[in-house]
Design a protein around this motif. Sequence first.
Motif, PDB file in Angstrom:
ATOM      1  N   ASP A   1      42.652  52.070  47.241  1.00 45.94           N
ATOM      2  CA  ASP A   1      41.205  52.000  47.082  1.00 45.94           C
ATOM      3  C   ASP A   1      40.522  52.326  48.399  1.00 45.94           C
ATOM      4  O   ASP A   1      41.057  52.062  49.468  1.00 45.94           O
ATOM      5  CB  ASP A   1      40.839  50.575  46.644  1.00 45.94           C
ATOM      6  N   ALA A   2      39.320  52.872  48.302  1.00 47.78           N
ATOM      7  CA  ALA A   2      38.532  53.148  49.501  1.00 47.78           C
ATOM      8  C   ALA A   2      37.166  52.475  49.422  1.00 47.78           C
ATOM      9  O   ALA A   2      36.244  52.846  50.128  1.00 47.78           O
ATOM     10  CB  ALA A   2      38.366  54.650  49.679  1.00 47.78           C
ATOM     11  N   GLY A   3      37.010  51.497  48.564  1.00 47.23           N
ATOM     12  CA  GLY A   3      35.734  50.797  48.434  1.00 47.23           C
ATOM     13  C   GLY A   3      35.003  51.201  47.164  1.00 47.23           C
ATOM     14  O   GLY A   3      33.997  51.901  47.223  1.00 47.23           O
ATOM     15  N   SER A   4      35.473  50.778  46.016  1.00 44.64           N
ATOM     16  CA  SER A   4      34.912  51.181  44.737  1.00 44.64           C
ATOM     17  C   SER A   4      33.556  50.530  44.461  1.00 44.64           C
ATOM     18  O   SER A   4      33.381  49.332  44.654  1.00 44.64           O
ATOM     19  CB  SER A   4      35.872  50.801  43.613  1.00 44.64           C
ATOM     20  N   GLN A   5      32.621  51.321  43.980  1.00 39.40           N
ATOM     21  CA  GLN A   5      31.320  50.786  43.593  1.00 39.40           C
ATOM     22  C   GLN A   5      31.436  49.880  42.368  1.00 39.40           C
ATOM     23  O   GLN A   5      30.648  48.964  42.203  1.00 39.40           O
ATOM     24  CB  GLN A   5      30.338  51.925  43.319  1.00 39.40           C
ATOM     25  N   SER A   6      32.426  50.127  41.514  1.00 37.39           N
ATOM     26  CA  SER A   6      32.610  49.283  40.333  1.00 37.39           C
ATOM     27  C   SER A   6      32.821  47.829  40.729  1.00 37.39           C
ATOM     28  O   SER A   6      32.296  46.920  40.099  1.00 37.39           O
ATOM     29  CB  SER A   6      33.801  49.755  39.507  1.00 37.39           C
ATOM     30  N   VAL A   7      33.595  47.605  41.768  1.00 33.98           N
ATOM     31  CA  VAL A   7      33.845  46.239  42.236  1.00 33.98           C
ATOM     32  C   VAL A   7      32.530  45.578  42.616  1.00 33.98           C
ATOM     33  O   VAL A   7      32.247  44.435  42.234  1.00 33.98           O
ATOM     34  CB  VAL A   7      34.826  46.235  43.429  1.00 33.98           C
ATOM     35  N   LEU A   8      31.687  46.296  43.351  1.00 30.24           N
ATOM     36  CA  LEU A   8      30.391  45.747  43.764  1.00 30.24           C
ATOM     37  C   LEU A   8      29.484  45.505  42.566  1.00 30.24           C
ATOM     38  O   LEU A   8      28.769  44.502  42.513  1.00 30.24           O
ATOM     39  CB  LEU A   8      29.703  46.699  44.741  1.00 30.24           C
ATOM     40  N   GLU A   9      29.505  46.424  41.605  1.00 30.75           N
ATOM     41  CA  GLU A   9      28.646  46.286  40.428  1.00 30.75           C
ATOM     42  C   GLU A   9      29.024  45.063  39.598  1.00 30.75           C
ATOM     43  O   GLU A   9      28.155  44.317  39.160  1.00 30.75           O
ATOM     44  CB  GLU A   9      28.708  47.563  39.583  1.00 30.75           C
ATOM     45  N   TYR A  10      30.314  44.847  39.397  1.00 32.07           N
ATOM     46  CA  TYR A  10      30.746  43.662  38.648  1.00 32.07           C
ATOM     47  C   TYR A  10      30.376  42.383  39.402  1.00 32.07           C
ATOM     48  O   TYR A  10      29.893  41.421  38.816  1.00 32.07           O
ATOM     49  CB  TYR A  10      32.245  43.691  38.366  1.00 32.07           C
ATOM     50  N   ALA A  11      30.622  42.362  40.701  1.00 34.55           N
ATOM     51  CA  ALA A  11      30.283  41.179  41.505  1.00 34.55           C
ATOM     52  C   ALA A  11      28.780  40.923  41.468  1.00 34.55           C
ATOM     53  O   ALA A  11      28.335  39.782  41.316  1.00 34.55           O
ATOM     54  CB  ALA A  11      30.765  41.371  42.939  1.00 34.55           C
ATOM     55  N   PHE A  12      27.998  41.984  41.584  1.00 32.58           N
ATOM     56  CA  PHE A  12      26.530  41.849  41.563  1.00 32.58           C
ATOM     57  C   PHE A  12      26.062  41.241  40.249  1.00 32.58           C
ATOM     58  O   PHE A  12      25.115  40.453  40.219  1.00 32.58           O
ATOM     59  CB  PHE A  12      25.885  43.217  41.778  1.00 32.58           C
ATOM     60  N   MET A  13      26.738  41.582  39.152  1.00 31.86           N
ATOM     61  CA  MET A  13      26.347  41.074  37.836  1.00 31.86           C
ATOM     62  C   MET A  13      26.874  39.669  37.577  1.00 31.86           C
ATOM     63  O   MET A  13      26.586  39.076  36.554  1.00 31.86           O
ATOM     64  CB  MET A  13      26.824  42.022  36.739  1.00 31.86           C
ATOM     65  N   GLY A  14      27.652  39.111  38.506  1.00 34.96           N
ATOM     66  CA  GLY A  14      28.083  37.734  38.382  1.00 34.96           C
ATOM     67  C   GLY A  14      29.537  37.510  38.044  1.00 34.96           C
ATOM     68  O   GLY A  14      29.977  36.373  37.923  1.00 34.96           O
ATOM     69  N   ALA A  15      30.312  38.569  37.892  1.00 38.08           N
ATOM     70  CA  ALA A  15      31.725  38.402  37.571  1.00 38.08           C
ATOM     71  C   ALA A  15      32.499  37.946  38.805  1.00 38.08           C
ATOM     72  O   ALA A  15      32.164  38.298  39.927  1.00 38.08           O
ATOM     73  CB  ALA A  15      32.322  39.715  37.059  1.00 38.08           C
ATOM     74  N   ARG A  16      33.519  37.155  38.571  1.00 36.42           N
ATOM     75  CA  ARG A  16      34.453  36.787  39.638  1.00 36.42           C
ATOM     76  C   ARG A  16      35.431  37.947  39.763  1.00 36.42           C
ATOM     77  O   ARG A  16      36.006  38.390  38.779  1.00 36.42           O
ATOM     78  CB  ARG A  16      35.198  35.506  39.287  1.00 36.42           C
ATOM     79  N   VAL A  17      35.648  38.460  40.961  1.00 36.60           N
ATOM     80  CA  VAL A  17      36.490  39.631  41.185  1.00 36.60           C
ATOM     81  C   VAL A  17      37.896  39.199  41.590  1.00 36.60           C
ATOM     82  O   VAL A  17      38.067  38.375  42.482  1.00 36.60           O
ATOM     83  CB  VAL A  17      35.886  40.545  42.272  1.00 36.60           C
ATOM     84  N   VAL A  18      38.902  39.781  40.911  1.00 37.98           N
ATOM     85  CA  VAL A  18      40.306  39.565  41.229  1.00 37.98           C
ATOM     86  C   VAL A  18      40.886  40.915  41.641  1.00 37.98           C
ATOM     87  O   VAL A  18      40.761  41.887  40.901  1.00 37.98           O
ATOM     88  CB  VAL A  18      41.072  39.009  40.001  1.00 37.98           C
ATOM     89  N   MET A  19      41.472  40.977  42.840  1.00 37.48           N
ATOM     90  CA  MET A  19      42.019  42.242  43.338  1.00 37.48           C
ATOM     91  C   MET A  19      43.237  42.004  44.216  1.00 37.48           C
ATOM     92  O   MET A  19      43.494  40.878  44.638  1.00 37.48           O
ATOM     93  CB  MET A  19      40.972  43.014  44.134  1.00 37.48           C
ATOM     94  N   ARG A  20      43.948  43.085  44.485  1.00 41.78           N
ATOM     95  CA  ARG A  20      45.115  43.014  45.381  1.00 41.78           C
ATOM     96  C   ARG A  20      44.669  42.612  46.775  1.00 41.78           C
ATOM     97  O   ARG A  20      43.660  43.092  47.291  1.00 41.78           O
ATOM     98  CB  ARG A  20      45.821  44.361  45.448  1.00 41.78           C
ATOM     99  N   GLU A  21      45.458  41.756  47.396  1.00 41.56           N
ATOM    100  CA  GLU A  21      45.137  41.241  48.729  1.00 41.56           C
ATOM    101  C   GLU A  21      45.037  42.349  49.766  1.00 41.56           C
ATOM    102  O   GLU A  21      44.184  42.300  50.655  1.00 41.56           O
ATOM    103  CB  GLU A  21      46.196  40.218  49.142  1.00 41.56           C
ATOM    104  N   ASP A  22      45.859  43.377  49.658  1.00 39.71           N
ATOM    105  CA  ASP A  22      45.847  44.441  50.656  1.00 39.71           C
ATOM    106  C   ASP A  22      44.624  45.368  50.543  1.00 39.71           C
ATOM    107  O   ASP A  22      44.396  46.200  51.411  1.00 39.71           O
ATOM    108  CB  ASP A  22      47.144  45.242  50.638  1.00 39.71           C
ATOM    109  N   LEU A  23      43.823  45.222  49.498  1.00 38.78           N
ATOM    110  CA  LEU A  23      42.596  46.015  49.369  1.00 38.78           C
ATOM    111  C   LEU A  23      41.376  45.279  49.928  1.00 38.78           C
ATOM    112  O   LEU A  23      40.308  45.856  50.064  1.00 38.78           O
ATOM    113  CB  LEU A  23      42.345  46.373  47.900  1.00 38.78           C
ATOM    114  N   TYR A  24      41.553  43.997  50.236  1.00 42.23           N
ATOM    115  CA  TYR A  24      40.441  43.150  50.688  1.00 42.23           C
ATOM    116  C   TYR A  24      39.728  43.723  51.907  1.00 42.23           C
ATOM    117  O   TYR A  24      38.508  43.617  52.027  1.00 42.23           O
ATOM    118  CB  TYR A  24      40.976  41.748  50.978  1.00 42.23           C
ATOM    119  N   SER A  25      40.457  44.370  52.802  1.00 38.64           N
ATOM    120  CA  SER A  25      39.830  44.901  54.024  1.00 38.64           C
ATOM    121  C   SER A  25      38.789  45.980  53.728  1.00 38.64           C
ATOM    122  O   SER A  25      37.925  46.254  54.558  1.00 38.64           O
ATOM    123  CB  SER A  25      40.895  45.453  54.976  1.00 38.64           C
ATOM    124  N   ASN A  26      38.832  46.581  52.539  1.00 38.22           N
ATOM    125  CA  ASN A  26      37.828  47.585  52.159  1.00 38.22           C
ATOM    126  C   ASN A  26      36.514  46.952  51.714  1.00 38.22           C
ATOM    127  O   ASN A  26      35.540  47.662  51.460  1.00 38.22           O
ATOM    128  CB  ASN A  26      38.361  48.454  51.017  1.00 38.22           C
TER     129      ASN A  26
END
Length: 127
Positions: A41-66
């Motif tokens: 991943d290089a910083g997906s907008q989908s992740v931000l959009e889901y978080a903005f709408m109130g969803a709890r985000v679950v992702m791989r630990e090694d992508l967290y730095s993005n």
Amino acid sequence: VENILRDSGIEGRLQLGELDKEETAKFRNTADIFLYGQTTDAGSQSVLEYAFMGARVVMREDLYSNYKLFKETGYELGLYETYDGINTVVENFLKQHVEPGHLENLKAWIYANKTWYGIKTKWSKII
């Protein structure tokens, strides 16, 4: 995934095809948990959009730095190292009570840095 959802008794939806913009917005607004299963991943907008709408985000630990904005805003992600760890993360989220207003810092950051309204003054200086 469909079998796991059915067997667990958790109501869910597996979307394989594309949604139009309105369906996408409705779907993101109703999601409680967004499971981001990408391995790179290089910083997906989908992740931000889901978080903005109130969803709890679950992702791989090694992508967290993005997604440093999550750390900067105090937004709590569910992180897993391998796919085997997803169940534990999701179970923990389902057991937690989330206080209203936990998204205010995140929403302010996204608005200021990712929307036209937040960045238009920077662009007007360039133009």
